[in-house]
Scaffold this active site. Sequence first.
Site, PDB file in Angstrom:
ATOM      1  N   PHE A  86      52.927  47.629  32.183  1.00 45.53           N
ATOM      2  CA  PHE A  86      51.460  47.579  32.161  1.00 45.53           C
ATOM      3  C   PHE A  86      50.931  46.421  31.317  1.00 45.53           C
ATOM      4  O   PHE A  86      49.801  45.971  31.535  1.00 45.53           O
ATOM      5  CB  PHE A  86      50.876  48.847  31.518  1.00 45.53           C
ATOM      6  CG  PHE A  86      51.090  50.127  32.259  1.00 45.53           C
ATOM      7  CD1 PHE A  86      50.224  50.516  33.268  1.00 45.53           C
ATOM      8  CD2 PHE A  86      52.144  50.974  31.932  1.00 45.53           C
ATOM      9  CE1 PHE A  86      50.397  51.717  33.938  1.00 45.53           C
ATOM     10  CE2 PHE A  86      52.326  52.179  32.594  1.00 45.53           C
ATOM     11  CZ  PHE A  86      51.451  52.550  33.602  1.00 45.53           C
TER      12      PHE A  86
ATOM     13  N   THR B 214      43.548  41.995  30.156  1.00 46.72           N
ATOM     14  CA  THR B 214      43.028  42.640  31.367  1.00 46.72           C
ATOM     15  C   THR B 214      41.543  42.427  31.654  1.00 46.72           C
ATOM     16  O   THR B 214      41.060  42.905  32.682  1.00 46.72           O
ATOM     17  CB  THR B 214      43.256  44.169  31.295  1.00 46.72           C
ATOM     18  OG1 THR B 214      42.514  44.680  30.176  1.00 46.72           O
ATOM     19  CG2 THR B 214      44.727  44.524  31.158  1.00 46.72           C
TER      20      THR B 214
ATOM     21  N   THR C 170      47.393  44.362  40.510  1.00 44.11           N
ATOM     22  CA  THR C 170      45.997  44.794  40.630  1.00 44.11           C
ATOM     23  C   THR C 170      45.397  44.320  41.955  1.00 44.11           C
ATOM     24  O   THR C 170      45.855  43.316  42.511  1.00 44.11           O
ATOM     25  CB  THR C 170      45.146  44.208  39.467  1.00 44.11           C
ATOM     26  OG1 THR C 170      43.759  44.340  39.771  1.00 44.11           O
ATOM     27  CG2 THR C 170      45.432  42.731  39.234  1.00 44.11           C
ATOM     28  N   ASP C 171      44.368  45.010  42.407  1.00 46.46           N
ATOM     29  CA  ASP C 171      43.708  44.559  43.648  1.00 46.46           C
ATOM     30  C   ASP C 171      42.947  43.243  43.445  1.00 46.46           C
ATOM     31  O   ASP C 171      42.553  42.598  44.410  1.00 46.46           O
ATOM     32  CB  ASP C 171      42.788  45.648  44.216  1.00 46.46           C
ATOM     33  CG  ASP C 171      41.521  45.905  43.411  1.00 46.46           C
ATOM     34  OD1 ASP C 171      41.379  45.352  42.302  1.00 46.46           O
ATOM     35  OD2 ASP C 171      40.662  46.666  43.892  1.00 46.46           O
ATOM     36  N   GLU C 172      42.763  42.847  42.170  1.00 44.64           N
ATOM     37  CA  GLU C 172      42.081  41.570  41.898  1.00 44.64           C
ATOM     38  C   GLU C 172      42.833  40.393  42.513  1.00 44.64           C
ATOM     39  O   GLU C 172      42.250  39.333  42.737  1.00 44.64           O
ATOM     40  CB  GLU C 172      41.965  41.326  40.390  1.00 44.64           C
ATOM     41  CG  GLU C 172      41.148  42.348  39.652  1.00 44.64           C
ATOM     42  CD  GLU C 172      39.701  41.923  39.418  1.00 44.64           C
ATOM     43  OE1 GLU C 172      39.384  40.742  39.530  1.00 44.64           O
ATOM     44  OE2 GLU C 172      38.898  42.823  39.129  1.00 44.64           O
TER      45      GLU C 172
ATOM     46  N   TYR D 268      42.038  35.674  35.041  1.00 44.71           N
ATOM     47  CA  TYR D 268      42.791  36.935  34.921  1.00 44.71           C
ATOM     48  C   TYR D 268      43.501  37.239  36.228  1.00 44.71           C
ATOM     49  O   TYR D 268      44.713  37.480  36.270  1.00 44.71           O
ATOM     50  CB  TYR D 268      41.844  38.092  34.549  1.00 44.71           C
ATOM     51  CG  TYR D 268      42.420  39.477  34.881  1.00 44.71           C
ATOM     52  CD1 TYR D 268      43.503  39.979  34.178  1.00 44.71           C
ATOM     53  CD2 TYR D 268      41.881  40.253  35.912  1.00 44.71           C
ATOM     54  CE1 TYR D 268      44.044  41.222  34.486  1.00 44.71           C
ATOM     55  CE2 TYR D 268      42.405  41.499  36.226  1.00 44.71           C
ATOM     56  CZ  TYR D 268      43.492  41.985  35.516  1.00 44.71           C
ATOM     57  OH  TYR D 268      44.031  43.213  35.824  1.00 44.71           O
TER      58      TYR D 268
ATOM     59  N   ALA E   4      44.199  35.331  38.710  1.00 52.57           N
ATOM     60  CA  ALA E   4      45.212  34.329  39.078  1.00 52.57           C
ATOM     61  C   ALA E   4      46.490  34.542  38.265  1.00 52.57           C
ATOM     62  O   ALA E   4      47.604  34.404  38.792  1.00 52.57           O
ATOM     63  CB  ALA E   4      44.656  32.928  38.851  1.00 52.57           C
ATOM     64  N   SER E   5      46.349  34.901  36.990  1.00 56.24           N
ATOM     65  CA  SER E   5      47.535  35.179  36.168  1.00 56.24           C
ATOM     66  C   SER E   5      48.284  36.391  36.727  1.00 56.24           C
ATOM     67  O   SER E   5      49.516  36.398  36.811  1.00 56.24           O
ATOM     68  CB  SER E   5      47.137  35.479  34.719  1.00 56.24           C
ATOM     69  OG  SER E   5      46.385  34.430  34.197  1.00 56.24           O
ATOM     70  N   LYS E   6      47.518  37.408  37.114  1.00 53.89           N
ATOM     71  CA  LYS E   6      48.159  38.614  37.665  1.00 53.89           C
ATOM     72  C   LYS E   6      48.819  38.301  39.009  1.00 53.89           C
ATOM     73  O   LYS E   6      49.867  38.860  39.336  1.00 53.89           O
ATOM     74  CB  LYS E   6      47.129  39.742  37.825  1.00 53.89           C
ATOM     75  CG  LYS E   6      46.603  40.310  36.522  1.00 53.89           C
ATOM     76  CD  LYS E   6      47.626  41.084  35.707  1.00 53.89           C
ATOM     77  CE  LYS E   6      48.084  42.358  36.362  1.00 53.89           C
ATOM     78  NZ  LYS E   6      48.975  43.150  35.462  1.00 53.89           N
TER      79      LYS E   6
ATOM     80  N   LYS F 120      34.819  47.551  29.432  1.00 46.46           N
ATOM     81  CA  LYS F 120      34.792  47.626  30.886  1.00 46.46           C
ATOM     82  C   LYS F 120      33.555  48.411  31.319  1.00 46.46           C
ATOM     83  O   LYS F 120      32.994  49.195  30.539  1.00 46.46           O
ATOM     84  CB  LYS F 120      36.068  48.312  31.411  1.00 46.46           C
ATOM     85  CG  LYS F 120      37.373  47.676  30.919  1.00 46.46           C
ATOM     86  CD  LYS F 120      37.705  46.387  31.616  1.00 46.46           C
ATOM     87  CE  LYS F 120      38.788  45.575  30.919  1.00 46.46           C
ATOM     88  NZ  LYS F 120      40.077  46.189  30.808  1.00 46.46           N
TER      89      LYS F 120
ATOM     90  N   ARG G  62      32.928  47.925  43.836  1.00 44.84           N
ATOM     91  CA  ARG G  62      34.311  48.122  43.428  1.00 44.84           C
ATOM     92  C   ARG G  62      34.762  49.454  44.017  1.00 44.84           C
ATOM     93  O   ARG G  62      33.939  50.294  44.406  1.00 44.84           O
ATOM     94  CB  ARG G  62      34.446  48.168  41.890  1.00 44.84           C
ATOM     95  CG  ARG G  62      34.078  46.840  41.179  1.00 44.84           C
ATOM     96  CD  ARG G  62      35.095  45.765  41.474  1.00 44.84           C
ATOM     97  NE  ARG G  62      34.845  44.501  40.775  1.00 44.84           N
ATOM     98  CZ  ARG G  62      34.136  43.487  41.266  1.00 44.84           C
ATOM     99  NH1 ARG G  62      33.542  43.606  42.454  1.00 44.84           N
ATOM    100  NH2 ARG G  62      34.006  42.365  40.599  1.00 44.84           N
TER     101      ARG G  62
ATOM    102  N   HIS H 143      31.869  35.834  40.318  1.00 48.55           N
ATOM    103  CA  HIS H 143      31.821  37.294  40.461  1.00 48.55           C
ATOM    104  C   HIS H 143      32.261  37.731  41.867  1.00 48.55           C
ATOM    105  O   HIS H 143      31.632  37.349  42.860  1.00 48.55           O
ATOM    106  CB  HIS H 143      30.383  37.760  40.195  1.00 48.55           C
ATOM    107  CG  HIS H 143      30.261  39.206  39.883  1.00 48.55           C
ATOM    108  ND1 HIS H 143      29.119  39.744  39.356  1.00 48.55           N
ATOM    109  CD2 HIS H 143      31.126  40.244  40.019  1.00 48.55           C
ATOM    110  CE1 HIS H 143      29.271  41.044  39.176  1.00 48.55           C
ATOM    111  NE2 HIS H 143      30.483  41.368  39.575  1.00 48.55           N
TER     112      HIS H 143
END
Length: 340
Positions: free
Chosen positions: A80, A84, A124-126, A148, A150-152, A187, A212, A277
């Site tokens: 995890f 984030t 993540t779905d991001e 974030y 792009a890193s994920k 968040k 979301r 966004h």
Amino acid sequence: MRILITGGAGFIGSNFVHYTLEKYPEDRIIVLDALTYAGNLENFNKHTWSNPNFQFFHGNIIDEDLVNELMRNVDTVVHFAAETHVDRSIREAGAFLETDIWGTYILLEAAKQNGIKRFVHISTDEVYGEAEGRPSVEGDDLKPKSPYAASKAGADRLAWSYWATYGLPVAISRCSNNYGPFQYPEKLIPLFVTNAIEEKPLPVYGHGKNTRDWIFVQDHCSGIDALLRSEDGKVNGEVFNISSENELSVLDITEIILATLKKPKSLINHVEDRPGHVTRHAVNPGKIRKALGWEPGYGFEENIAKTIDWYKANEDWWRNLKEKQAEYQEWIKTQYGDHS
Ligand code: NAD
Ligand code: DAU
């Protein structure tokens, strides 16, 4: 099972620790967490601390020696640990590259060297970017929009490459927006619930119509559990979306929070929009349903009410962050300025 849980002192990680200790009392859990601003030892109660099957190590996933030492004592990993928060990545991306990509590399290498039997990578779905026209499916292109995300996306593909290249048994989850207890109040949901309780403004970015796909954290935990324990042929080298198909806009969520807490709509404050966004994040969970028989167990209406109740009943938990943590206060000032 002996499981190394990285980032186990954060929001989803700590919920997963609780979930696992309750469901599998024989399993041994080792948590490795750097206790960044988002990691919180108060996410574990005295029963967890006194559980002989729970061990906590304060350390960083980029510490190769420590990671190797811990990996020698486990057979599975649930990863995890990450930076984030999208808004923080927009202001300063370096920590995201270091933890989310380099940290994942250190863990994958150690997993390869230590014969780990299942490495569940929490993506993540991001990573998909905009869900255009329909909820994203696993084969869609990855078009992450924030540093974030792009890193994920980098970490997600790196994890998969360890399966493709070295046969490391990697399974990857791409879940939608989680809500529930112990979520750091930066968040949307915990920020707005606690601000509403305090009768402070709720800073909606732009028009607030961005949507979301909201899932109760316990449902994410049960999905991860399925990835951890299903037979090799079903999950190794596979990516699974996790979602309870509950799309709502920021304004919908804001109005639900205000109505539940009986607070006036005048607390809504439209502020400058988030750069880049994402208009819509939503994922199709058909694959995990069909392949692993996973189903979400929790409806939104009941669980958002339970979540709001949890923040009402646990004021000490969030006030310790909002009122006593310097990093929190600094963040709110930087991000929201006069609107905080
Ligand atoms: P969080 O920010 O609440 O917790 C992150 C945890 O990781 C903290 O305990 C922090 O101390 C720890 N950590 C950070 N850097 C570390 C490092 N270098 N070494 C060791 N520990 C470190 O995050 P979360 O919301 O619980 O998310 C957990 C994971 O789930 C992340 O990988 C995130 O990308 C993913 N995810 C989150 C959501 C969501 O809606 N929150 C949805 C899908 C996927
Ligand atoms: O989709 C999964 C992702 O969900 C996770 O990978 C991330 O770790 C997690 O932070 C979350 O990302 P989001 O950017 O969707 O979550 P956040 O709570 O920051 O924002 C949710 C929506 O609310 C988004 O449209 C931006 C809006 N928002 C958020 C904040 C903090 C506001 O309007 N005002 C705010 O102050």
